[in-house]
Design a protein around this motif. Structure first.
Motif, short mmCIF file in Angstrom:
data_model
loop_
_atom_site.label_atom_id
_atom_site.label_comp_id
_atom_site.label_asym_id
_atom_site.label_seq_id
_atom_site.Cartn_x
_atom_site.Cartn_y
_atom_site.Cartn_z
N LYS A 163 0.82 -1.21 0.00
CA LYS A 163 0.00 0.00 0.00
C LYS A 163 0.85 1.26 0.00
O LYS A 163 1.83 1.37 0.74
CB LYS A 163 -0.92 -0.02 1.23
CG LYS A 163 -1.89 1.14 1.30
CD LYS A 163 -2.82 1.00 2.49
CE LYS A 163 -3.82 2.16 2.54
NZ LYS A 163 -4.73 2.03 3.70
N HIS A 164 0.46 2.22 -0.85
CA HIS A 164 1.09 3.54 -0.95
C HIS A 164 2.59 3.48 -1.22
O HIS A 164 3.34 4.37 -0.83
CB HIS A 164 0.82 4.37 0.31
CG HIS A 164 0.82 5.85 0.05
ND1 HIS A 164 -0.31 6.60 0.07
CD2 HIS A 164 1.83 6.70 -0.27
CE1 HIS A 164 -0.01 7.86 -0.20
NE2 HIS A 164 1.30 7.95 -0.43
N ALA A 165 3.02 2.42 -1.88
CA ALA A 165 4.41 2.36 -2.33
C ALA A 165 4.55 3.15 -3.62
O ALA A 165 3.60 3.30 -4.39
CB ALA A 165 4.85 0.92 -2.53
N TYR A 180 4.43 1.80 1.91
CA TYR A 180 5.00 3.10 2.25
C TYR A 180 6.51 3.15 2.03
O TYR A 180 7.26 3.62 2.89
CB TYR A 180 4.66 3.45 3.70
CG TYR A 180 3.18 3.44 3.99
CD1 TYR A 180 2.38 4.52 3.63
CD2 TYR A 180 2.59 2.35 4.61
CE1 TYR A 180 1.01 4.50 3.88
CE2 TYR A 180 1.22 2.33 4.86
CZ TYR A 180 0.44 3.40 4.49
OH TYR A 180 -0.91 3.38 4.72
N SER A 181 6.93 2.66 0.87
CA SER A 181 8.35 2.74 0.53
C SER A 181 8.49 3.21 -0.92
O SER A 181 7.56 3.13 -1.72
CB SER A 181 9.04 1.38 0.72
OG SER A 181 8.46 0.40 -0.11
N VAL A 182 9.68 3.73 -1.23
CA VAL A 182 10.00 4.18 -2.58
C VAL A 182 11.11 3.29 -3.12
O VAL A 182 12.15 3.12 -2.46
CB VAL A 182 10.47 5.65 -2.59
CG1 VAL A 182 10.84 6.09 -4.01
CG2 VAL A 182 9.40 6.56 -2.01
N VAL A 183 10.89 2.72 -4.31
CA VAL A 183 11.91 1.86 -4.91
C VAL A 183 12.28 2.40 -6.28
O VAL A 183 11.44 2.94 -7.01
CB VAL A 183 11.45 0.38 -5.02
CG1 VAL A 183 11.16 -0.20 -3.64
CG2 VAL A 183 10.23 0.24 -5.92
N TYR A 194 8.38 5.69 4.62
CA TYR A 194 7.65 6.65 5.43
C TYR A 194 7.68 6.20 6.88
O TYR A 194 7.36 5.05 7.20
CB TYR A 194 6.20 6.75 4.96
CG TYR A 194 5.44 7.84 5.66
CD1 TYR A 194 5.62 9.17 5.30
CD2 TYR A 194 4.55 7.54 6.69
CE1 TYR A 194 4.92 10.18 5.94
CE2 TYR A 194 3.86 8.55 7.34
CZ TYR A 194 4.05 9.87 6.96
OH TYR A 194 3.38 10.87 7.60
N HIS A 195 8.07 7.12 7.78
CA HIS A 195 8.15 6.81 9.21
C HIS A 195 6.97 7.47 9.92
O HIS A 195 6.81 8.70 9.89
CB HIS A 195 9.47 7.31 9.79
CG HIS A 195 10.65 6.52 9.31
ND1 HIS A 195 11.33 5.62 10.11
CD2 HIS A 195 11.25 6.45 8.09
CE1 HIS A 195 12.31 5.06 9.42
NE2 HIS A 195 12.28 5.55 8.19
N TRP A 201 8.88 11.10 4.93
CA TRP A 201 9.62 10.10 4.16
C TRP A 201 11.11 10.32 4.41
O TRP A 201 11.62 11.44 4.28
CB TRP A 201 9.33 10.26 2.67
CG TRP A 201 7.90 9.98 2.30
CD1 TRP A 201 6.85 10.84 2.35
CD2 TRP A 201 7.40 8.74 1.82
NE1 TRP A 201 5.70 10.21 1.94
CE2 TRP A 201 6.00 8.92 1.59
CE3 TRP A 201 7.95 7.49 1.54
CZ2 TRP A 201 5.17 7.92 1.12
CZ3 TRP A 201 7.13 6.49 1.06
CH2 TRP A 201 5.76 6.69 0.85
N LEU A 202 11.80 9.25 4.81
CA LEU A 202 13.22 9.35 5.15
C LEU A 202 14.04 8.37 4.31
O LEU A 202 13.58 7.26 4.00
CB LEU A 202 13.43 9.06 6.63
CG LEU A 202 12.78 10.05 7.62
CD1 LEU A 202 12.96 9.55 9.03
CD2 LEU A 202 13.35 11.44 7.44
N PRO A 203 15.27 8.77 3.93
CA PRO A 203 16.15 7.86 3.17
C PRO A 203 16.46 6.61 3.99
O PRO A 203 16.53 6.65 5.22
CB PRO A 203 17.39 8.70 2.93
CG PRO A 203 16.97 10.10 3.13
CD PRO A 203 15.87 10.07 4.15
N VAL A 204 16.68 5.52 3.28
CA VAL A 204 17.05 4.26 3.94
C VAL A 204 18.55 4.20 4.10
O VAL A 204 19.28 4.48 3.16
CB VAL A 204 16.54 3.07 3.11
CG1 VAL A 204 17.04 1.75 3.69
CG2 VAL A 204 15.03 3.07 3.05
#
Length: 204
Positions: A163-165, A180-183, A194-195, A201-204
């Motif tokens: 969801k919401h990726a 909730y992640s960006v790839v 997303y935290h 949204w924070l970098p991994v």
């Protein structure tokens, strides 16, 4: 025995039924199916639109549904020939996308242009036959609600996108994507998440 099982168990009936539904060596369904059968078998929600220039390779023996207020843009291909294809409400299938079942797309999903989402692979292990003449291997793809997929991305068989990726343009998604992640990239890798505590949204 149900009619569907009876047809599958008889090589003659299976061949005859296939010929009635589509010409030999042509994956498109015959016109009589598209006009007289599919509209009564498959579900199309209120306000849903399939543009006139989209290619609709939909057969009655697998499920197809298009949710309310959803749209399939011109030059896209939607195909349920080897597996169910369901598209939720208020979802956009952008220009030139190819969607081959088995695929389940949720609500409020946005697919940009020229994206390939295919739950189908051809087997290749028998070197005495070309891959085009070997069996197919199908694994369902699941795209959950509120996902955004950028232009020219590829989603391979068996993948779930949470969801919401967000999938970046040109990404090749070969593994599951967490909600909730960006790839981005090939193969796609997570660069942001997303935290909930920080509400950002924070970098991994």
């Amino acid at each position: 025995m149900p009619l569907k099982d009876k047809i599958k168990s008889s090589a003659f009936l299976k061949k005859a039924t296939t010929w009635m539904m589509r010409p030999k060596q042509d994956p498109k369904p015959r016109s009589w199916m598209r006009i007289f059968l599919n509209p009564f078998v498959h579900q199309k929600g209120k306000g849903a639109i399939i543009r006139r220039m989209a290619r609709v390779d939909i057969f009655p023996y697998n499920k197809f549904s298009l949710g309310s207020q959803s749209i399939v843009e011109d030059f896209s291909v939607i195909n349920n020939g080897v597996g169910d294809l369901t598209i939720g409400d208020q979802t956009i299938i952008g220009i030139g996308c190819v969607i081959i079942g088995p695929v389940n797309i949720g609500n409020n999903v946005m697919l940009a242009q020229h994206i390939v989402v295919s739950g189908l692979n051809h087997k290749y292990e028998d070197i005495a036959l070309p891959p085009s003449q070997q069996d197919v291997d199908c694994k369902a793809i699941h795209i959950e609600d509120n996902v955004w997929i950028g232009a020219n991305a590829v989603v391979t068989a068996g993948v779930t996108i949470g969801k919401h990726a967000i999938v970046g343009a040109g990404a090749v998604v070969t593994k599951n994507v967490s909600p909730y992640s960006v790839v981005v990239g090939n193969p796609a890798r997570v660069i942001k998440q997303y935290h909930q505590q920080e509400k950002k949204w924070l970098p991994v």
